[in-house]
Design a protein around this motif. Structure first.
Motif, PDB file in Angstrom:
ATOM      1  N   CYS A  95       0.937  -1.169   0.022  1.00 17.18           N
ATOM      2  CA  CYS A  95      -0.028   0.009  -0.031  1.00 17.18           C
ATOM      3  C   CYS A  95       0.943   1.448  -0.094  1.00 17.18           C
ATOM      4  CB  CYS A  95      -1.025   0.066   1.388  1.00 17.18           C
ATOM      5  SG  CYS A  95      -2.172  -1.308   1.137  1.00 17.18           S
ATOM      6  N   SER A 132      -1.208   9.150   3.402  1.00 18.58           N
ATOM      7  CA  SER A 132      -2.104   9.642   2.566  1.00 18.58           C
ATOM      8  C   SER A 132      -3.486   8.847   2.799  1.00 18.58           C
ATOM      9  CB  SER A 132      -1.814   9.880   1.154  1.00 18.58           C
ATOM     10  OG  SER A 132      -1.964   8.447   0.797  1.00 18.58           O
ATOM     11  N   ASN A 133      -4.763   9.864   2.468  1.00 14.42           N
ATOM     12  CA  ASN A 133      -6.046   9.062   2.685  1.00 14.42           C
ATOM     13  C   ASN A 133      -5.944   7.641   1.764  1.00 14.42           C
ATOM     14  OD1 ASN A 133      -6.800  10.780   4.425  1.00 14.42           O
ATOM     15  ND2 ASN A 133      -7.746  12.143   3.107  1.00 14.42           N
ATOM     16  N   ARG A 134      -5.392   7.825   0.675  1.00 10.96           N
ATOM     17  CA  ARG A 134      -5.333   6.734  -0.100  1.00 10.96           C
ATOM     18  C   ARG A 134      -4.743   5.474   0.462  1.00 10.96           C
ATOM     19  NH1 ARG A 134      -2.522   3.984  -2.938  1.00 10.96           N
ATOM     20  NH2 ARG A 134      -0.806   5.513  -2.979  1.00 10.96           N
ATOM     21  N   GLU A 135      -3.411   6.030   0.891  1.00 12.88           N
ATOM     22  CA  GLU A 135      -2.754   4.912   1.675  1.00 12.88           C
ATOM     23  C   GLU A 135      -3.278   4.268   2.999  1.00 12.88           C
ATOM     24  OE1 GLU A 135       1.965   6.368   0.326  1.00 12.88           O
ATOM     25  OE2 GLU A 135       0.782   7.063   2.337  1.00 12.88           O
ATOM     26  N   GLY A 191      -6.579   4.087   3.503  1.00 13.92           N
ATOM     27  CA  GLY A 191      -7.803   3.161   3.057  1.00 13.92           C
ATOM     28  C   GLY A 191      -7.289   1.937   2.540  1.00 13.92           C
ATOM     29  N   CYS A 192      -6.096   1.668   1.856  1.00 14.15           N
ATOM     30  CA  CYS A 192      -5.375   0.753   1.178  1.00 14.15           C
ATOM     31  C   CYS A 192      -5.056  -0.401   2.389  1.00 14.15           C
ATOM     32  CB  CYS A 192      -4.290   0.873   0.284  1.00 14.15           C
ATOM     33  SG  CYS A 192      -3.532  -0.566  -0.329  1.00 14.15           S
ATOM     34  N   THR A 203      -3.690  -5.033  -4.809  1.00 15.59           N
ATOM     35  CA  THR A 203      -3.977  -3.784  -4.728  1.00 15.59           C
ATOM     36  C   THR A 203      -4.826  -3.307  -3.810  1.00 15.59           C
ATOM     37  OG1 THR A 203      -5.864  -3.830  -6.367  1.00 15.59           O
ATOM     38  CG2 THR A 203      -3.700  -3.624  -7.285  1.00 15.59           C
ATOM     39  N   ARG A 261      -8.265  -2.988  -3.404  1.00 19.94           N
ATOM     40  CA  ARG A 261      -9.212  -2.010  -3.667  1.00 19.94           C
ATOM     41  C   ARG A 261     -10.451  -2.563  -3.045  1.00 19.94           C
ATOM     42  NH1 ARG A 261      -7.866  -1.575  -9.997  1.00 19.94           N
ATOM     43  NH2 ARG A 261      -6.802  -3.253  -9.142  1.00 19.94           N
TER      44      ARG A 261
END
Lengths: 90, 93, 90, 93, 90, 93
Positions: free
Chosen positions: A40, A50-53, A55-56, B46, B48
């Motif tokens: 991630c 980060s938010n993306r990280e 979340g992952c 990934t 997701r």
């Protein structure tokens, strides 16, 4: 499992097994961190996640727990089947 | 590893405990190897989604079954080959 | 190897070494399973090993044993040479 | 690891046994690292054959020799650097 | 760290920690060998290390030591900050 | 791992030592995982230089910070999920 141990031996064994379980848990936790961080986090332009990280990572933890549970069930079944198979042969 | 427990007459407490402990350690290691390999083979990296997809779940089930089959056949082959080569000495270097 | 130990110490040591050998064997076996399964099994449309996979696994085991033996010989030679080298320097 | 055995006057039985055990453990770990790396470097992973090819065998021999050479030179360099930096403290974090 | 141990317990602990440090050092050394050999040696047409390979290994050792030192410093800082954070929460 | 030390009244010497030892082992393992991952993420593997470049150094600093953050958030999430699923039993298989 019939271990052929006396009660005192069983108590001693139980303590050892508890230690082992803690160790096992730490291993599972460690691999989970390794795997989720490796998968991630790839952006090192900042020192904060980060938010993306985040979340992952969070989805990775959930998925890893489901994987652990599912494979744990399969392992239990397959191990029991194998033990039965072995007893038949003896 | 029951083939390593060749019959000493009266094992001590410590030996009996060590034997059970060892057997469980072997199983635990096999379990953790399986989890590592089958995760690698079946689970999309990934992330997701936070849940296993149906495909991933089925793949894990089959991977587990194949892992046991392979584990057993490798174990049998190793015992056969080791005997044929005259003991574990040569193999273990 | 001259360990400078008494007989009693040597007996104790031998027991420890036997344990180590069992552990070592389990490690070798574990890596072999990891390596051969990872290399040979990639088709998860069925839950039974295919002939192709079984053949691959079996050849992988043979090759791994030969590798182990060959590298074991080299390791022994190189280790002996290194030990001699070190004794000369002292 | 003989540089770790700096002369305490009379080591106990347990200490002597631990020292020998440790020395053998170090050798065993080096061996297993070598097998892992050289297998990765030299052996074809498709396993179309059950025997090592001539090329793979020669590669393993050379890999083993290089591994020992590298192992020794790294060990020497580390000792030199560690001394230059004033003890293992800084290196070990 | 306040361990709440008596002096005798502390001596025993110190011995264990020394063992741990030796083990830790062996692990660091082992990973370093693994990593530098894997990264630097790829030519098996000869059994002696080439100048290029030796140079690569030597630079790899230096860089690994710097990495170890730098991450060791960060780890110390972050660990101290985390410990403080935890104490505040309690 | 202080959540594992739930209050037995009077721990023996051996237990207290084991607890401290274990705590330090956990920290040491976390450290070595961090070094392994951050080296992989940040350090160029061609080793054309013997010193860390400025970019590599900064990358290592940030990687360390992110690793701690991730470590903590994973640890918290795991505790929450484990409680929600009713104990570690299900998770540990």
């Amino acid at each position: 499992m019939d271990t052929g141990l006396t009660q005192a031996e069983n108590r001693e064994l139980e303590q050892r097994l508890q230690k082992r379980q803690v160790k096992e848990f730490m291993n599972v936790f460690g691999s989970l961190v390794d795997n989720c961080f490796t998968s991630c986090v790839d952006d090192f332009t900042s020192k904060a996640m980060s938010n993306r990280e985040n979340g992952c990572i969070s989805r990775c933890v959930l998925k890893s727990m489901s994987t652990q549970t599912r494979l744990g069930e399969r392992f239990g079944e397959l191990n029991a089947a194998m033990a039965q198979e072995m007893q038949k042969r003896m | 590893m029951s083939f390593l427990g060749f019959g000493r007459p009266q094992p001590t407490s410590a030996e009996k405990i060590a034997a059970v402990e060892n057997e469980l350690k072997v199983v635990a290691e096999m379990h953790s190897r399986m989890v590592k390999i089958c995760t690698m083979k079946c689970v999309d990296k990934t992330y997701r989604e936070g849940e296993l997809t149906k495909g991933e779940g089925v793949c894990l089930d089959r991977c587990a079954a194949k892992f046991f089959e392979a584990h057993q056949s490798i174990s049998e082959q190793l015992q056969k080959e080791t005997q044929a080569r005259g003991g574990a000495g040569g193999f273990m270097g």
